[in-house]
Design a protein around this motif. Structure first.
Motif, PDB file in Angstrom:
ATOM      1  N   SER A  84      37.494  36.387  39.022  1.00  0.00           N
ATOM      2  CA  SER A  84      37.379  34.873  38.391  1.00  0.00           C
ATOM      3  C   SER A  84      38.160  34.161  39.181  1.00  0.00           C
ATOM      4  N   THR A  85      37.890  32.908  39.436  1.00  0.00           N
ATOM      5  CA  THR A  85      38.490  31.955  40.041  1.00  0.00           C
ATOM      6  C   THR A  85      39.265  31.114  38.619  1.00  0.00           C
ATOM      7  N   THR A  88      35.338  31.942  34.443  1.00  0.00           N
ATOM      8  CA  THR A  88      34.689  33.151  34.033  1.00  0.00           C
ATOM      9  C   THR A  88      35.752  33.788  33.220  1.00  0.00           C
ATOM     10  N   GLY A 188      29.865  27.691  44.109  1.00  0.00           N
ATOM     11  CA  GLY A 188      30.581  28.549  44.504  1.00  0.00           C
ATOM     12  C   GLY A 188      30.358  30.225  44.812  1.00  0.00           C
ATOM     13  N   ASN A 189      30.302  30.869  43.927  1.00  0.00           N
ATOM     14  CA  ASN A 189      29.537  32.206  43.902  1.00  0.00           C
ATOM     15  C   ASN A 189      28.071  32.196  43.790  1.00  0.00           C
ATOM     16  N   ALA A 190      27.373  30.934  43.407  1.00  0.00           N
ATOM     17  CA  ALA A 190      25.930  30.415  43.643  1.00  0.00           C
ATOM     18  C   ALA A 190      25.338  31.132  42.248  1.00  0.00           C
ATOM     19  N   THR A 318      30.590  20.926  35.738  1.00  0.00           N
ATOM     20  CA  THR A 318      30.790  22.485  35.272  1.00  0.00           C
ATOM     21  C   THR A 318      31.858  22.672  34.390  1.00  0.00           C
TER      22      THR A 318
HETATM   23  N1  F0G Z   1      32.326  24.995  38.921  1.00  0.00           N
HETATM   24  C1  F0G Z   1      33.384  25.610  37.961  1.00  0.00           C
HETATM   25  C2  F0G Z   1      34.062  24.644  37.261  1.00  0.00           C
HETATM   26  C3  F0G Z   1      33.473  26.899  38.164  1.00  0.00           C
HETATM   27  O1  F0G Z   1      34.385  27.485  37.504  1.00  0.00           O
HETATM   28  C4  F0G Z   1      32.609  27.731  39.182  1.00  0.00           C
HETATM   29  C5  F0G Z   1      32.591  28.927  39.564  1.00  0.00           C
HETATM   30  C6  F0G Z   1      31.513  26.518  39.883  1.00  0.00           C
HETATM   31  C7  F0G Z   1      31.485  25.379  39.584  1.00  0.00           C
HETATM   32  C8  F0G Z   1      30.438  27.428  40.840  1.00  0.00           C
HETATM   33  O2  F0G Z   1      29.634  28.119  39.967  1.00  0.00           O
HETATM   34  O3  F0G Z   1      30.020  30.236  41.060  1.00  0.00           O
HETATM   35  O4  F0G Z   1      27.959  29.992  39.816  1.00  0.00           O
HETATM   36  O5  F0G Z   1      28.257  28.787  42.003  1.00  0.00           O
HETATM   37  N2  F0G Z   1      33.437  29.544  38.647  1.00  0.00           N
HETATM   38  C9  F0G Z   1      33.697  31.076  38.960  1.00  0.00           C
HETATM   39  C10 F0G Z   1      34.835  31.376  38.176  1.00  0.00           C
HETATM   40  C11 F0G Z   1      33.580  31.635  40.138  1.00  0.00           C
HETATM   41  O6  F0G Z   1      35.249  32.657  38.491  1.00  0.00           O
HETATM   42  O7  F0G Z   1      35.077  30.763  37.054  1.00  0.00           O
HETATM   43  P1  F0G Z   1      28.876  29.380  40.771  1.00  0.00           P
END
Ligand code: F0G
Length: 352
Positions: A84-85, A88, A188-190, A318
């Motif tokens: 995770s960033t 997650t 990000g990871n889509a 998000t």
């Molecule tokens: N915005 C936020 C705040 C996120 O935490 C993430 C992804 C995204 C957008 C992108 O979403 O990966 O589905 O394209 N966060 C992941 C994490 C990778 O580990 O919390 P995505």
């Protein structure tokens, strides 16, 4: 329960859950779709923000996690693992706790926002920092869960995650009474763009909507593999949530873009921060930097003429701004405290 039961119960007929399953929920979902008058004025469109930061752990991940953890616990799993960033890990930690499961999270060393780390720690997850980026962490998590099958991988490569997250599209349609013309979101990871597109397509297939939105996927310029058409080995951006160089759901993201006649765009950190400050400072909605990428992308697409005036536009924001106070306070001048004195207050306000 009283009130909103959480998204699995709310959309149960569209969720892959069995009748006798115990549902793991923190009553996620039902997030507000808030009109954005300033963005509407700028773009000549009707712009709404889908405020996913108002989920229980402060991000859209809760939609996926209620499904993934419900699925895991009802299949006899004892532990969950994710890379995770930040968001997650916070969500996995909370839902695992709720389910009575163990949770471990692999995070890129020094590259997650403070609030997210605090959440994972407070929910009792085993937090393991890795000398690598998110992509390294995910590869590691995949290897561990392939070998130790009693541990469930709860990244968005887990199909249950996508099923939960698709409900955001349902909610938007249920409020608007139609699909938006354009749907912008950070990528990000889509997994999320994959989930939104799945949700819209399901409603479309069932005749609930007769048009589909164009999907506008926005990446950070320093971490824009889908825009470049090739993985980025050393992704870098201030929007650490989307600091990802090799999205796992690459093909699904491309399909969402192509099938919807959509677009991928890159936004520089400067433009992301500009949008971040605009949304907080003028719309009154505090989101985290990665979330503002959707808004930065919309503004750039508008300037380019890609956005038809009068369109109905939804930007998914998000994650909650409170997750990352460090970025919010970046570059704030240090101001000395004043004495307990009304005159001093007036002077500080420049009205004396
Ligand atoms: N915005 C936020 C705040 C996120 O935490 C993430 C992804 C995204 C957008 C992108 O979403 O990966 O589905 O394209 N966060 C992941 C994490 C990778 O580990 O919390 P995505």
């Amino acid at each position: 329960h009283q009130g909103w039961p959480g998204l699995i119960e709310a959309y149960r007929d569209r969720m892959p859950v069995q009748d006798d399953w115990k549902i793991v929920t923190l009553h996620e979902g039902a997030t507000p779709l808030i009109a954005a008058p300033v963005l509407s004025e700028i773009t000549g469109c009707e712009v709404y923000l889908k405020v996913e930061g108002l989920n229980p752990t402060g991000s859209f991940k809760d939609r996926g996690m209620t499904m993934a953890v419900t699925n895991a616990v009802n299949n006899g799993k004892k532990a969950v693992l994710c890379a995770s960033t930040g968001n997650t890990s916070a969500s996995a930690a909370a839902y695992a706790t709720r389910a009575g499961m163990t949770c471990a999270v692999l995070i890129p060393e020094g590259k997650i926002a403070m609030g997210k780390l605090a959440q994972a720690v407070m929910h009792g997850a085993q937090v393991i920092q890795v000398q690598g980026n998110f992509d390294d962490c995910l590869e590691l998590a995949r290897k561990v869960t392939a070998e130790f099958t009693e541990i469930e991988l709860v990244n968005s490569v887990n199909p249950a995650r996508i099923e939960g997250q698709k409900t955001a599209s349902f909610e938007i349609v249920d409020v608007l009474g139609k699909a938006p013309d354009i749907h912008a979101l950070p990528v990000g990871n889509a997994g999320n763009i994959t989930a939104y597109w799945k949700g819209y397509r399901e409603y479309h297939a069932d005749g609930i909507i007769d048009t589909l939105p164009r999907m506008l996927g926005v990446q950070a310029a320093g971490a824009a593999p889908l825009v470049n058409g090739a993985p980025v080995s050393d992704p870098e951006t201030i929007a650490t949530a989307i600091r990802i160089g090799s999205p796992a759901s690459w093909n699904q993201a491309v399909a969402a873009k192509d099938e919807s006649n959509g677009q991928f765009r890159a936004a520089t950190d400067e433009k992301i921060l500009e949008a971040y400050r605009l949304v907080a400072g003028r719309e009154g909605v505090f989101v985290e930097p990665a979330s503002a990428a959707s808004v930065a992308g919309l503004l750039a697409a508008h300037e380019e003429g890609w956005v038809t005036p009068g369109s109905t536009v939804v930007c998914t924001v998000t994650g909650n701004g409170l997750k990352d106070p460090d970025t919010a306070l970046l570059g704030m001048p240090k101001v000395d405290a004043i004495p307990v004195d009304p005159v001093a207050v007036a002077r500080a306000l420049g009205v004396s």
